[in-house]
Motif scaffolding. Structure first.
Motif, PDB file in Angstrom:
ATOM      1  N   ALA A  14       0.827  -1.204   0.000  1.00 11.91           N
ATOM      2  CA  ALA A  14       0.000   0.000   0.000  1.00 11.91           C
ATOM      3  C   ALA A  14       0.861   1.254   0.000  1.00 11.91           C
ATOM      4  CB  ALA A  14      -0.935   0.000   1.210  1.00 11.91           C
ATOM      5  N   VAL A  15       1.914   1.237   0.841  1.00  7.74           N
ATOM      6  CA  VAL A  15       2.815   2.397   0.898  1.00  7.74           C
ATOM      7  C   VAL A  15       3.528   2.578  -0.438  1.00  7.74           C
ATOM      8  CG1 VAL A  15       4.930   3.297   1.943  1.00  7.74           C
ATOM      9  CG2 VAL A  15       3.144   2.307   3.394  1.00  7.74           C
ATOM     10  N   ALA A  16       3.985   1.448  -1.017  1.00 14.59           N
ATOM     11  CA  ALA A  16       4.659   1.516  -2.313  1.00 14.59           C
ATOM     12  C   ALA A  16       3.714   2.097  -3.365  1.00 14.59           C
ATOM     13  CB  ALA A  16       5.137   0.121  -2.736  1.00 14.59           C
ATOM     14  N   GLY A  17       2.445   1.680  -3.288  1.00 16.57           N
ATOM     15  CA  GLY A  17       1.454   2.207  -4.221  1.00 16.57           C
ATOM     16  C   GLY A  17       1.252   3.691  -4.058  1.00 16.57           C
ATOM     17  N   LEU A  18       1.185   4.144  -2.798  1.00 22.03           N
ATOM     18  CA  LEU A  18       1.029   5.572  -2.536  1.00 22.03           C
ATOM     19  C   LEU A  18       2.237   6.351  -3.038  1.00 22.03           C
ATOM     20  CD1 LEU A  18      -0.487   5.455   1.063  1.00 22.03           C
ATOM     21  CD2 LEU A  18      -1.623   6.346  -0.988  1.00 22.03           C
ATOM     22  N   MET A  19       3.443   5.790  -2.801  1.00 23.54           N
ATOM     23  CA  MET A  19       4.655   6.461  -3.261  1.00 23.54           C
ATOM     24  C   MET A  19       4.683   6.546  -4.775  1.00 23.54           C
ATOM     25  SD  MET A  19       7.496   4.822  -0.695  1.00 23.54           S
ATOM     26  CE  MET A  19       8.862   5.591  -1.540  1.00 23.54           C
ATOM     27  N   SER A  20       4.244   5.451  -5.424  1.00 18.55           N
ATOM     28  CA  SER A  20       4.209   5.437  -6.882  1.00 18.55           C
ATOM     29  C   SER A  20       3.240   6.483  -7.391  1.00 18.55           C
ATOM     30  CB  SER A  20       3.809   4.041  -7.379  1.00 18.55           C
ATOM     31  OG  SER A  20       3.671   4.041  -8.778  1.00 18.55           O
ATOM     32  N   THR A  21       2.052   6.564  -6.720  1.00 25.25           N
ATOM     33  CA  THR A  21       1.058   7.554  -7.111  1.00 25.25           C
ATOM     34  C   THR A  21       1.593   8.955  -6.917  1.00 25.25           C
ATOM     35  OG1 THR A  21      -0.712   6.051  -6.482  1.00 25.25           O
ATOM     36  CG2 THR A  21      -1.282   8.379  -6.695  1.00 25.25           C
ATOM     37  N   ARG A  23       4.695   9.884  -6.939  1.00 29.51           N
ATOM     38  CA  ARG A  23       5.692  10.165  -7.962  1.00 29.51           C
ATOM     39  C   ARG A  23       5.018  10.495  -9.290  1.00 29.51           C
ATOM     40  NH1 ARG A  23       8.696   5.964  -5.390  1.00 29.51           N
ATOM     41  NH2 ARG A  23       7.836   4.433  -6.837  1.00 29.51           N
ATOM     42  N   ALA A  24       3.964   9.742  -9.629  1.00 33.07           N
ATOM     43  CA  ALA A  24       3.239   9.977 -10.873  1.00 33.07           C
ATOM     44  C   ALA A  24       2.621  11.372 -10.892  1.00 33.07           C
ATOM     45  CB  ALA A  24       2.153   8.923 -11.063  1.00 33.07           C
ATOM     46  N   GLU A  25       2.132  11.822  -9.717  1.00 30.29           N
ATOM     47  CA  GLU A  25       1.508  13.130  -9.643  1.00 30.29           C
ATOM     48  C   GLU A  25       2.528  14.255  -9.752  1.00 30.29           C
ATOM     49  OE1 GLU A  25      -0.592  12.913  -5.989  1.00 30.29           O
ATOM     50  OE2 GLU A  25      -2.321  11.845  -6.841  1.00 30.29           O
ATOM     51  N   GLU A  88      -0.490   3.698 -27.733  1.00 26.79           N
ATOM     52  CA  GLU A  88       0.239   3.174 -26.571  1.00 26.79           C
ATOM     53  C   GLU A  88       0.625   4.302 -25.609  1.00 26.79           C
ATOM     54  OE1 GLU A  88       3.514   1.134 -28.328  1.00 26.79           O
ATOM     55  OE2 GLU A  88       2.346  -0.642 -28.875  1.00 26.79           O
ATOM     56  N   LEU A  89       1.043   5.429 -26.163  1.00 26.78           N
ATOM     57  CA  LEU A  89       1.447   6.559 -25.328  1.00 26.78           C
ATOM     58  C   LEU A  89       0.277   7.103 -24.516  1.00 26.78           C
ATOM     59  CD1 LEU A  89       3.781   8.369 -27.881  1.00 26.78           C
ATOM     60  CD2 LEU A  89       4.493   7.429 -25.671  1.00 26.78           C
ATOM     61  N   VAL A  90      -0.881   7.144 -25.154  1.00 29.59           N
ATOM     62  CA  VAL A  90      -2.071   7.680 -24.470  1.00 29.59           C
ATOM     63  C   VAL A  90      -2.642   6.677 -23.477  1.00 29.59           C
ATOM     64  CG1 VAL A  90      -4.454   8.448 -24.824  1.00 29.59           C
ATOM     65  CG2 VAL A  90      -2.645   9.273 -26.342  1.00 29.59           C
ATOM     66  N   SER A  91      -2.783   5.415 -23.901  1.00 28.51           N
ATOM     67  CA  SER A  91      -3.462   4.427 -23.060  1.00 28.51           C
ATOM     68  C   SER A  91      -2.573   3.820 -21.979  1.00 28.51           C
ATOM     69  CB  SER A  91      -4.045   3.304 -23.930  1.00 28.51           C
ATOM     70  OG  SER A  91      -3.014   2.655 -24.652  1.00 28.51           O
ATOM     71  N   SER A  92      -1.277   3.618 -22.298  1.00 29.27           N
ATOM     72  CA  SER A  92      -0.388   2.959 -21.336  1.00 29.27           C
ATOM     73  C   SER A  92       0.487   3.934 -20.547  1.00 29.27           C
ATOM     74  CB  SER A  92       0.522   1.965 -22.062  1.00 29.27           C
ATOM     75  OG  SER A  92      -0.250   0.973 -22.719  1.00 29.27           O
ATOM     76  N   GLU A  93       0.935   4.998 -21.212  1.00 33.07           N
ATOM     77  CA  GLU A  93       1.842   5.944 -20.559  1.00 33.07           C
ATOM     78  C   GLU A  93       1.114   7.142 -19.947  1.00 33.07           C
ATOM     79  OE1 GLU A  93       4.940   5.543 -19.980  1.00 33.07           O
ATOM     80  OE2 GLU A  93       5.427   3.827 -21.237  1.00 33.07           O
ATOM     81  N   ASN A  94      -0.168   7.291 -20.284  1.00 29.24           N
ATOM     82  CA  ASN A  94      -0.978   8.406 -19.755  1.00 29.24           C
ATOM     83  C   ASN A  94      -0.324   9.761 -20.004  1.00 29.24           C
ATOM     84  OD1 ASN A  94      -3.023   6.686 -18.600  1.00 29.24           O
ATOM     85  ND2 ASN A  94      -1.520   6.148 -17.028  1.00 29.24           N
ATOM     86  N   VAL A  95       0.137   9.976 -21.238  1.00 28.39           N
ATOM     87  CA  VAL A  95       0.781  11.246 -21.563  1.00 28.39           C
ATOM     88  C   VAL A  95      -0.255  12.366 -21.605  1.00 28.39           C
ATOM     89  CG1 VAL A  95       2.632  10.113 -22.832  1.00 28.39           C
ATOM     90  CG2 VAL A  95       0.578  10.883 -24.070  1.00 28.39           C
ATOM     91  N   SER A 326      -2.875  22.602 -16.160  1.00 32.49           N
ATOM     92  CA  SER A 326      -3.673  21.375 -16.153  1.00 32.49           C
ATOM     93  C   SER A 326      -3.243  20.522 -17.338  1.00 32.49           C
ATOM     94  CB  SER A 326      -5.159  21.731 -16.277  1.00 32.49           C
ATOM     95  OG  SER A 326      -5.942  20.578 -16.541  1.00 32.49           O
ATOM     96  N   THR A 327      -3.587  19.230 -17.281  1.00 27.59           N
ATOM     97  CA  THR A 327      -3.358  18.360 -18.433  1.00 27.59           C
ATOM     98  C   THR A 327      -4.665  18.057 -19.163  1.00 27.59           C
ATOM     99  OG1 THR A 327      -3.519  16.395 -17.015  1.00 27.59           O
ATOM    100  CG2 THR A 327      -1.313  17.278 -17.424  1.00 27.59           C
ATOM    101  N   ASP A 328      -5.733  18.742 -18.779  1.00 26.28           N
ATOM    102  CA  ASP A 328      -7.021  18.589 -19.457  1.00 26.28           C
ATOM    103  C   ASP A 328      -6.900  19.106 -20.895  1.00 26.28           C
ATOM    104  OD1 ASP A 328     -10.109  18.322 -19.391  1.00 26.28           O
ATOM    105  OD2 ASP A 328      -9.773  20.373 -20.095  1.00 26.28           O
ATOM    106  N   THR A 329      -7.345  18.321 -21.852  1.00 31.12           N
ATOM    107  CA  THR A 329      -7.168  18.651 -23.267  1.00 31.12           C
ATOM    108  C   THR A 329      -7.792  19.990 -23.636  1.00 31.12           C
ATOM    109  OG1 THR A 329      -7.025  16.313 -23.902  1.00 31.12           O
ATOM    110  CG2 THR A 329      -7.595  17.876 -25.631  1.00 31.12           C
ATOM    111  N   GLU A 330      -9.018  20.234 -23.187  1.00 30.28           N
ATOM    112  CA  GLU A 330      -9.686  21.492 -23.533  1.00 30.28           C
ATOM    113  C   GLU A 330      -8.939  22.696 -22.959  1.00 30.28           C
ATOM    114  OE1 GLU A 330     -12.141  22.049 -25.678  1.00 30.28           O
ATOM    115  OE2 GLU A 330     -12.018  19.918 -26.142  1.00 30.28           O
ATOM    116  N   LYS A 331      -8.372  22.548 -21.779  1.00 32.19           N
ATOM    117  CA  LYS A 331      -7.592  23.641 -21.191  1.00 32.19           C
ATOM    118  C   LYS A 331      -6.283  23.846 -21.940  1.00 32.19           C
ATOM    119  CE  LYS A 331      -9.624  23.390 -16.570  1.00 32.19           C
ATOM    120  NZ  LYS A 331      -9.412  23.106 -15.132  1.00 32.19           N
TER     121      LYS A 331
END
Length: 400
Positions: A14-21, A23-25, A88-95, A326-331
């Motif tokens: 759980a901690v590793a998951g939080l740390m990963s999240t 880092r992603a943020e 792949e970049l959009v669906s897997s890497e969440n660019v 933001s990373t929102d497309t419309e913005k």
């Protein structure tokens, strides 16, 4: 004991998951696509350019405090591979956005993907006018000056030539077809006395220069428009020099003044061609001086035009992300429309009406110095001065 071990393991996960999240943020990803394996002469300097931009952005604090990461993929020069990479970049890497591409047909393929999936796409290099006009969409923006813009710059010089009989040589795909069509249109408008006596359409990357040159010579033009580049250009020049087809004929040539295409010609460089390009050795402005110093310090090499394109693509993308907050497309779209950003060529703007940037190009003539091809008599042409009126653009571009 077993239960405590399981609880500890679960807590660790759980901690590793939080740390990963976390880092992603703290990271913003840009998905980058280009024809690295097919066109290394351009894409290797291009990659160096965007890597320098990423380094500078992160050294300055990133994007609103978040680290910028570029995830890069090779499209192998195939539209289908480019769309697969984009997915792949959009669906897997969440660019947050897509950027890059070189060939015009690939740029159009990724633009179509962006339109379907509602993903922001900053096209770096593809030059076809269709990207921002006939096939333009609200999700696609373009950095480099388009075929129309470069043709208008070249036509300004070509119209002054006394030549009336013209032949064209261009690769038979979207870019070449688009460049020839707009050059012919603009030159014929300025010079109704022009006759188009021959067109040669060799396959991109597979020119058989002998028959092409022979056919042009048989048509006996007074001037030639060339749109070939890379290895095709080298073959064309060598064959043309051997057969004397360029002697006493004026040649106007898209892109030939770019170091990545001029350098391989060395002392075979034809002199006096009117070209667009990048005379990095003679640009004396504070913006370019700063870029040149940073590039040479990092790579111990001189930049090519690809270096400028890669650098400015990521710098522009970062400016869009920073303004959007933001990373929102419309913005991102709202932030990009009308956005002014600095560049090594001076400030540029991404126009709201068609999402085309006002980055310009250098126009000059080819010459030989110390056994190398260079550009001389160069002048920077601002992109904003070589675009049609808003009313004309509105007719060319579909409504979003």
């Amino acid at each position: 004991m077993q239960r405590r071990t399981m609880l500890a393991a679960g807590l660790g996960l759980a901690v590793a998951g939080l740390m990963s999240t976390a880092r992603a943020e703290d990271v913003i990803k840009i998905g980058e696509i280009n024809s690295y394996s097919l066109l290394p002469a351009f894409t290797e300097p291009y990659r160096k350019g965007w890597q320098l931009a990423v380094e500078e952005i992160n050294a300055a604090g990133g994007i609103n405090g978040k680290k910028l990461v570029v995830v890069s993929k090779d499209d192998s020069g195939k539209p289908a591979d480019a769309q697969t990479a984009a997915n792949e970049l959009v669906s897997s890497e969440n660019v947050a956005m897509l950027a890059g591409t070189f060939l015009s047909n690939i740029g159009l393929a990724v633009s179509d993907f962006a339109n379907q999936k509602k993903v922001f796409f900053l096209a770096a290099e593809p030059l076809t006018d269709a990207i921002t006009w006939s096939k333009g969409n609200r999700y696609t923006f373009r950095l480099r000056p388009s075929n129309y813009m470069q043709a208008a710059m070249l036509v300004e010089e070509a119209a002054k030539l006394p030549a009336k009989r013209w032949a064209t040589i261009a690769p038979n795909y979207e870019y070449g077809q688009s460049a020839v069509a707009v050059f012919k249109k603009l030159l014929s408008e300025k010079r109704p006395d022009i006759q188009w006596v021959d067109e040669q359409w060799p396959p991109q990357g597979k020119i058989d220069a002998g028959p092409v040159v022979q056919a042009v010579a048989a048509a006996n033009p007074e001037a030639i428009l060339n749109v070939t580049f890379g290895a095709d250009l080298v073959k064309l020049v060598r064959e043309g020099n051997t057969r004397g087809v360029f002697k006493d004929r004026k040649v106007v040539s898209f892109l030939t003044g770019e170091p990545e295409y001029l350098d391989p010609l060395k002392d075979e460089t034809p002199e006096g061609w009117i070209v667009t390009g990048y005379p990095w050795y003679s640009i004396k402005t504070p913006e370019h001086d700063a870029f040149l110093k940073a590039y040479q310090t990092k790579y111990n090499d001189y930049p090519r035009l690809g270096s400028i394109v890669g650098y400015q693509t990521i710098k522009s993308a970062a400016a869009i992300l920073a303004k959007a907050g933001s990373t929102d497309t419309e913005k991102l779209i709202a932030a990009a429309e009308g956005l002014a950003v600095p560049s090594p060529f001076g400030e540029i703007t991404f126009r709201k009406i068609d999402h085309q940037s006002t980055l310009g190009a250098y126009v000059g003539k080819t010459a030989i110095k110390d056994g190398k091809g260079i550009m001389v008599d160069t002048v920077y042409r601002k992109g904003s001065d070589y675009l049609p009126s808003d009313a004309e653009v509105a007719k060319l571009r579909p409504k979003d």
